[in-house]
Structures are given as C-alpha cells and as structure tokens.
Write a protein that holds these residues in place. Structure first.
Motif, short mmCIF file in Angstrom:
data_model
loop_
_atom_site.label_atom_id
_atom_site.label_comp_id
_atom_site.label_asym_id
_atom_site.label_seq_id
_atom_site.Cartn_x
_atom_site.Cartn_y
_atom_site.Cartn_z
N TYR A 1 0.85 -1.20 0.00
CA TYR A 1 0.00 0.00 0.00
C TYR A 1 0.88 1.25 0.00
O TYR A 1 2.07 1.20 0.34
N ALA A 2 0.28 2.35 -0.41
CA ALA A 2 0.94 3.66 -0.36
C ALA A 2 0.29 4.48 0.74
O ALA A 2 -0.90 4.33 1.02
N PHE A 3 1.08 5.32 1.35
CA PHE A 3 0.52 6.20 2.38
C PHE A 3 1.35 7.47 2.46
O PHE A 3 2.50 7.54 2.00
N VAL A 4 0.77 8.49 3.08
CA VAL A 4 1.48 9.74 3.32
C VAL A 4 0.79 10.44 4.49
O VAL A 4 -0.45 10.37 4.63
N ASN A 5 1.57 11.08 5.34
CA ASN A 5 1.02 11.80 6.49
C ASN A 5 0.86 13.29 6.22
O ASN A 5 -0.06 13.92 6.77
N GLY A 6 1.75 13.84 5.43
CA GLY A 6 1.67 15.27 5.16
C GLY A 6 2.40 15.62 3.89
O GLY A 6 3.37 14.95 3.50
N ILE A 7 1.93 16.66 3.21
CA ILE A 7 2.57 17.16 1.99
C ILE A 7 2.70 18.67 2.10
O ILE A 7 1.72 19.36 2.42
#
Length: 300
Positions: free
Chosen positions: A187-193
């Motif tokens: 899976y792909a994930f991100v907390n902040g951009i």
C-alpha cells in the motif's frame, strides 16, 4: 542511450569562507508565493508554529485526493511518534492499496515538495507492507520505497523526504502515490505534503546561472542542469551551530540540523565569533539563502 529516469541528488552547501561569524535579522526574507501544507487524512485544519495544516478529509477540501475507485482512507496511527514534539502531521495518514493523486493548482516556478511519513500500523494496513512509488510531472521521486525499512535503517521514527522541482507554465502539479505492483498487501501512504515556492536561483540551473556546466564525480563531461531536472535535498546542516526550525528559517520553512553527528575528524576547530561584524548579502547570495544564525558559527 538516455536512461528512462534521472533523479539527481544534491546537498546544498554554503561555499562562502567566513573568517568571523556575523549577525543580522533576515530583513527582507523570502516570501513564498505558495506555501501549502496538507495534513493528509485529517478532517480539519490544524495550526503549529503559526503554520496552518489543511485537512484533506474536510468537507469541500481543495486538496482531497483523487482515485479511480475511491479506495483511499484516513486512519490514525496505532502509536505516537516520540521523535517529534508535536503530532502534526504524524498522527493520521492517507492510505490506499491503489493509486491516489494529490493535485496542486498553484503558480508556475520552482518548488520545495516535502513528503512526511510516520511508519506505523494503521487499521489493517501493516507497517511492513508499505512499498510504493511517488511521481510528479516528469519525474519519479521515490521508487519501490519502504517507509518502515527506511525508518528502521536510519532510526528516524518520523521523517520527511524533500525535493526541488519546477512546475511549468502549462503544468499542474500532480503528486501520485502508487503501491508497488505484484504484492496484494502493498500500500501507499502519506502523512503530510508541503508545497512551498522557492527562488529561481537558490539552486544552480542554466536558466538563471551561467551556461557553463558542473563537474560531477564519475563523469568526464560537464553537466548542465535544467528546470526539467528534479533534486532530492539530503540535508541542511548548520555547521557547528544549533538546530534551526522552520519558524526561524529565511522564509522557506527549511530545517537545519546540527552537524556534530556527521563530523568524522576529531581535530576540526572553530572559528572565532564576532557579534559586531555586519552580514553583507549580495545578488549572488541573497539574504534568504540561509537564516542569519547559519552564518554565526563555522569549522575550519
């Protein structure tokens, strides 16, 4: 034969030899045209150090990600991050086992793009299964990346990956997260951009600098960088100085780390300090190149 992907890595180094440290107050620090911070997965906006993080799960949010089957979810981390005093944006994440895209319709020009990660278990998304790639127009920023392996190797419980790229006048900045194919649990994930404008001549490029190229290790010919090239920023180091947080940077929300853990020689000395010598900025080194505190200490 030109390779299909060219991701150039760079470390920004101040090349001015300073005999004394200097003082100043960064008058006229850089003012970004765009300074966007998205708290991925959050249902509301949050503030930290006078910096507003926009929740992408808020109703009507401009930065809600797009995906074909609407499979991305937001979830809280199963544990907290001890490496950051504040939880923003590391307590919640956007996750999916299919591709999802963030769209930033900002103005054209060079940009810092920072991707924040906190590897953790999120609901039924196991920490060890995060393998994914991130793409921006014309570049693959990270490929088959495991946030958990990176965290274990570096001992950074939470971290960010920072890139410099240029958005063309006819481009829209799409940041695409895609799980590595071949593994149904990936899976792909991100907390902040973060997307922050940067000056055109902060880094070398042939658009604003001399057309003379740069010698790269391992290459016989000089290399010319263009606005189509992307860079990964590895470290900002405040040599022999203290940590400088984003609130004390010169307008671009960079963090400057202490250099002691990177020094490999035991006999590197210190330059004398003077608090009265004025700091003379100029066209080649504007006052926003680095915060004044970075110039106050040095090694020789």
């Amino acid at each position: 034969m030109k390779p299909p992907l060219l991701l150039l890595l760079s470390i920004s180094i101040l090349l001015e030899a300073l005999l004394f440290s200097v003082t100043g107050n960064n008058v006229g620090a850089y003012s970004p045209i765009d300074d966007i911070a998205v708290n991925c997965g959050s249902p509301c906006n949050s503030s930290e150090s006078n910096w507003t993080w926009i929740g992408d799960a808020e109703d009507g949010s401009t930065y809600s990600p797009a995906d074909e089957i609407h499979s991305s979810i937001n979830a809280n981390a199963s544990r907290s991050s001890p490496s950051f005093h504040n939880l923003i944006p590391y307590h919640i994440a956007r996750l999916s086992r299919s591709e999802f895209i963030y769209t930033f319709r900002d103005t054209a020009g060079p940009r810092f793009v920072r991707l924040h990660f906190f590897p953790s278990d999120y609901l039924d998304f196991r920490r060890a299964n995060s393998f994914f790639s991130v793409k921006a127009p014309g570049n693959t920023l990270i490929r088959n990346f495991s946030a958990s392996l990176f965290s274990d190797h570096t001992s950074f419980t939470s971290f960010h990956k920072e890139f410099c790229l240029t958005v063309g006048a006819d481009q829209i900045l799409n940041v695409t997260f895609a799980p590595t194919p071949g593994n149904p649990e990936a899976y792909a994930f991100v907390n902040g951009i973060e997307v922050v404008s940067m000056p055109k001549h902060l880094n070398y490029n042939t658009v604003v600098d001399s057309t003379e190229g740069i010698k790269l290790a391992g290459y016989k010919t000089l290399h010319n960088f263009s606005t189509a090239d992307a860079f990964e920023v590895v470290k900002h180091l405040n040599v022999r100085g203290q940590f400088v947080g984003l609130a004390d940077d010169a307008g671009m929300c960079r963090t400057w780390e202490v250099d002691e853990s990177y020094v490999t020689s035991s006999n590197i000395g210190l330059l004398p300090v003077s608090t009265t010598v004025p700091l003379n900025y100029g066209e080649q080194v504007p006052n926003y190149t680095a915060p004044d505190s970075v110039y106050r200490t040095a090694r020789t």
